[in-house]
Design a protein around this motif. Structure first.
Motif, PDB file in Angstrom:
ATOM      1  N   ALA A 176      95.166 -10.696 -39.446  1.00 28.76           N
ATOM      2  CA  ALA A 176      95.746 -12.010 -39.728  1.00 28.76           C
ATOM      3  C   ALA A 176      94.671 -13.091 -39.661  1.00 28.76           C
ATOM      4  CB  ALA A 176      96.863 -12.324 -38.743  1.00 28.76           C
ATOM      5  N   THR A 177      94.810 -14.116 -40.495  1.00 25.95           N
ATOM      6  CA  THR A 177      93.879 -15.238 -40.507  1.00 25.95           C
ATOM      7  C   THR A 177      94.364 -16.331 -39.575  1.00 25.95           C
ATOM      8  OG1 THR A 177      93.212 -14.774 -42.787  1.00 25.95           O
ATOM      9  CG2 THR A 177      92.788 -16.997 -41.949  1.00 25.95           C
ATOM     10  N   LEU A 178      93.467 -16.864 -38.759  1.00 24.25           N
ATOM     11  CA  LEU A 178      93.787 -17.939 -37.833  1.00 24.25           C
ATOM     12  C   LEU A 178      93.016 -19.200 -38.221  1.00 24.25           C
ATOM     13  CD1 LEU A 178      93.480 -15.986 -34.455  1.00 24.25           C
ATOM     14  CD2 LEU A 178      95.542 -16.373 -35.821  1.00 24.25           C
ATOM     15  N   ASN A 179      93.706 -20.329 -38.188  1.00 19.35           N
ATOM     16  CA  ASN A 179      93.075 -21.628 -38.441  1.00 19.35           C
ATOM     17  C   ASN A 179      93.278 -22.496 -37.204  1.00 19.35           C
ATOM     18  OD1 ASN A 179      92.443 -21.000 -41.199  1.00 19.35           O
ATOM     19  ND2 ASN A 179      94.575 -21.393 -41.711  1.00 19.35           N
ATOM     20  N   PHE A 239      83.460 -16.498 -36.799  1.00 19.00           N
ATOM     21  CA  PHE A 239      84.036 -17.845 -36.835  1.00 19.00           C
ATOM     22  C   PHE A 239      83.465 -18.529 -38.078  1.00 19.00           C
ATOM     23  CE2 PHE A 239      84.006 -17.115 -32.130  1.00 19.00           C
ATOM     24  CZ  PHE A 239      85.365 -17.210 -31.914  1.00 19.00           C
ATOM     25  N   SER A 240      84.322 -18.825 -39.064  1.00 23.92           N
ATOM     26  CA  SER A 240      83.849 -19.417 -40.311  1.00 23.92           C
ATOM     27  C   SER A 240      84.621 -20.712 -40.590  1.00 23.92           C
ATOM     28  CB  SER A 240      84.020 -18.432 -41.464  1.00 23.92           C
ATOM     29  OG  SER A 240      85.390 -18.143 -41.685  1.00 23.92           O
ATOM     30  N   GLY A 241      84.270 -21.360 -41.693  1.00 24.49           N
ATOM     31  CA  GLY A 241      84.923 -22.625 -42.018  1.00 24.49           C
ATOM     32  C   GLY A 241      84.830 -23.615 -40.878  1.00 24.49           C
ATOM     33  N   THR A 268      75.411 -13.450 -30.072  1.00 22.74           N
ATOM     34  CA  THR A 268      75.875 -14.523 -30.942  1.00 22.74           C
ATOM     35  C   THR A 268      74.844 -14.753 -32.034  1.00 22.74           C
ATOM     36  OG1 THR A 268      76.866 -15.582 -29.007  1.00 22.74           O
ATOM     37  CG2 THR A 268      76.682 -16.916 -31.008  1.00 22.74           C
ATOM     38  N   THR A 269      75.301 -14.870 -33.272  1.00 23.11           N
ATOM     39  CA  THR A 269      74.406 -15.148 -34.397  1.00 23.11           C
ATOM     40  C   THR A 269      74.870 -16.417 -35.101  1.00 23.11           C
ATOM     41  OG1 THR A 269      74.013 -12.786 -34.753  1.00 23.11           O
ATOM     42  CG2 THR A 269      73.443 -14.277 -36.551  1.00 23.11           C
ATOM     43  N   ILE A 270      73.949 -17.362 -35.295  1.00 17.07           N
ATOM     44  CA  ILE A 270      74.245 -18.571 -36.069  1.00 17.07           C
ATOM     45  C   ILE A 270      73.932 -18.234 -37.524  1.00 17.07           C
ATOM     46  CG2 ILE A 270      73.867 -21.042 -36.316  1.00 17.07           C
ATOM     47  CD1 ILE A 270      74.859 -20.166 -33.526  1.00 17.07           C
ATOM     48  N   ASP A 271      74.945 -17.892 -38.290  1.00 16.55           N
ATOM     49  CA  ASP A 271      74.733 -17.510 -39.683  1.00 16.55           C
ATOM     50  C   ASP A 271      74.503 -18.728 -40.573  1.00 16.55           C
ATOM     51  OD1 ASP A 271      75.336 -14.695 -39.156  1.00 16.55           O
ATOM     52  OD2 ASP A 271      77.403 -15.358 -38.935  1.00 16.55           O
ATOM     53  N   THR A 272      75.331 -19.751 -40.403  1.00 14.10           N
ATOM     54  CA  THR A 272      75.204 -20.997 -41.159  1.00 14.10           C
ATOM     55  C   THR A 272      75.322 -22.146 -40.187  1.00 14.10           C
ATOM     56  OG1 THR A 272      76.249 -19.973 -43.097  1.00 14.10           O
ATOM     57  CG2 THR A 272      76.081 -22.384 -43.069  1.00 14.10           C
ATOM     58  N   ASP A 273      74.225 -22.869 -39.982  1.00  9.04           N
ATOM     59  CA  ASP A 273      74.197 -23.970 -39.023  1.00  9.04           C
ATOM     60  C   ASP A 273      74.820 -25.221 -39.638  1.00  9.04           C
ATOM     61  OD1 ASP A 273      73.680 -25.065 -36.562  1.00  9.04           O
ATOM     62  OD2 ASP A 273      71.510 -24.756 -36.643  1.00  9.04           O
ATOM     63  N   ILE A 280      79.528 -18.622 -37.489  1.00 14.06           N
ATOM     64  CA  ILE A 280      78.953 -18.078 -36.272  1.00 14.06           C
ATOM     65  C   ILE A 280      79.594 -16.729 -35.999  1.00 14.06           C
ATOM     66  CG2 ILE A 280      78.777 -18.380 -33.758  1.00 14.06           C
ATOM     67  CD1 ILE A 280      78.747 -21.449 -34.364  1.00 14.06           C
ATOM     68  N   THR A 281      78.783 -15.705 -35.739  1.00 16.02           N
ATOM     69  CA  THR A 281      79.296 -14.360 -35.551  1.00 16.02           C
ATOM     70  C   THR A 281      79.095 -13.910 -34.110  1.00 16.02           C
ATOM     71  OG1 THR A 281      78.849 -13.753 -37.857  1.00 16.02           O
ATOM     72  CG2 THR A 281      79.119 -11.946 -36.289  1.00 16.02           C
TER      73      THR A 281
END
Length: 286
Positions: A176-179, A239-241, A268-273, A280-281
């Motif tokens: 499920a997608t969570l916002n 964690f996106s958007g 923890t990986t900062i994929d897109t700052d 963040i993954t």
């Protein structure tokens, strides 16, 4: 000043060796707390700060359901929190404009392969500078003060030491997608009103009125009772958007600071700052 505040907040929530809970202690996203200080509240209720000494639980119809003591300022040497934070990324707003919106999207992970009574919390959150408090839309696996078990559920939590408040958990399913979104609904020079909710799950809205400004944003994995790698979900949580906006309409300059727990096999990986469409993954196979 803000560097000191960041150090204080990180000190408050750095992973600690947790004391064994006693019979009257129950698990929350602030560690084990006395059961008398943990409160379930109705959806759409408001937690109203009255002066600096009380919080009133007010129903959607305006009825005062409960009155409790409010948080007091704390320092790093006297932290009231016990924390199971093992991996997270954070950003401290330097001001002067407050954070007006903090949104995050993520997918409910698979159920862990083993169940040893562990509890997993995944959330985005914001905290104030100088009081022991945190507002957070939380995904939970395992038991806590809010109930739970061998399944995933969501609720909104507001910790304001010595008290912890939560909305009734709503079960959800892997995939499920969570916002999760925390919104500044109004403010003055000295008080701030917020709403925290999962926008796509009814019954999870929590309102905070008259609070201190929330300044320290995080994306977090918090765990208790994990005894094996298989107690974590398989793979990773993305964690996106991730979007942060300020009350003056500006987009802040955000550089996320990460914290890992490689010893526990989590990173923890900062994929897109940045403040717009960040990613963040949390990796469970570090």
């Amino acid at each position: 000043m803000y560097a000191a505040a960041a150090a204080l907040l990180i000190g408050l929530l750095a992973p600690l060796t947790l004391a064994a809970p006693t019979a009257d202690m129950i698990l929350t996203p602030a560690g084990y707390r006395p059961a008398i200080d943990v409160h379930e509240i109705p959806a759409d209720a408001t937690l109203l700060h009255v002066g600096k000494s009380e919080i009133h639980v007010v129903s959607s119809s305006g009825t005062v359901l409960k009155k409790v003591a409010a948080a007091t300022p704390v320092n790093e040497a006297d932290s009231p929190f016990q924390s199971g934070w093992v991996a997270y990324a954070s950003w401290l707003n330097p001001g002067p404009s407050p954070i007006s919106s903090f949104t995050t999207t993520w997918t409910v992970p698979p159920v862990p392969a083993t169940d040893n009574g562990q509890t997993i919390f995944l959330f985005n959150s914001i905290q104030p500078n100088a009081t022991a408090a945190i507002l957070q839309p939380v995904l939970q696996y395992g038991p806590s003060a809010a109930g739970g078990g061998s399944f995933w559920a969501v609720a909104n939590w507001y910790v304001n030491y010595p008290n912890t408040f939560f909305t009734t958990p709503v079960r959800t399913s892997p995939g499920a997608t969570l916002n999760g979104i925390i919104t500044l609904t109004s403010s003055s020079a000295s008080w701030f009103n917020y709403n925290s909710q999962f926008t796509n799950i009814p019954g999870t809205s929590l309102n905070i009125s008259g609070a201190a400004e929330l300044t320290w944003a995080t994306e977090t994995l918090e765990v208790y009772g994990v005894t094996a790698k298989s107690d974590y979900p398989a793979g990773s949580t993305v964690f996106s958007g991730i979007n942060l906006e300020l009350a003056d309409g500006e987009t802040p300059s955000v550089s996320w600071v990460k914290q890992d727990d490689i010893a526990d096999g989590v990173s923890t990986t900062i994929d897109t700052d940045g403040a717009t469409n960040g990613r963040i993954t949390i990796n469970y196979d570090a």
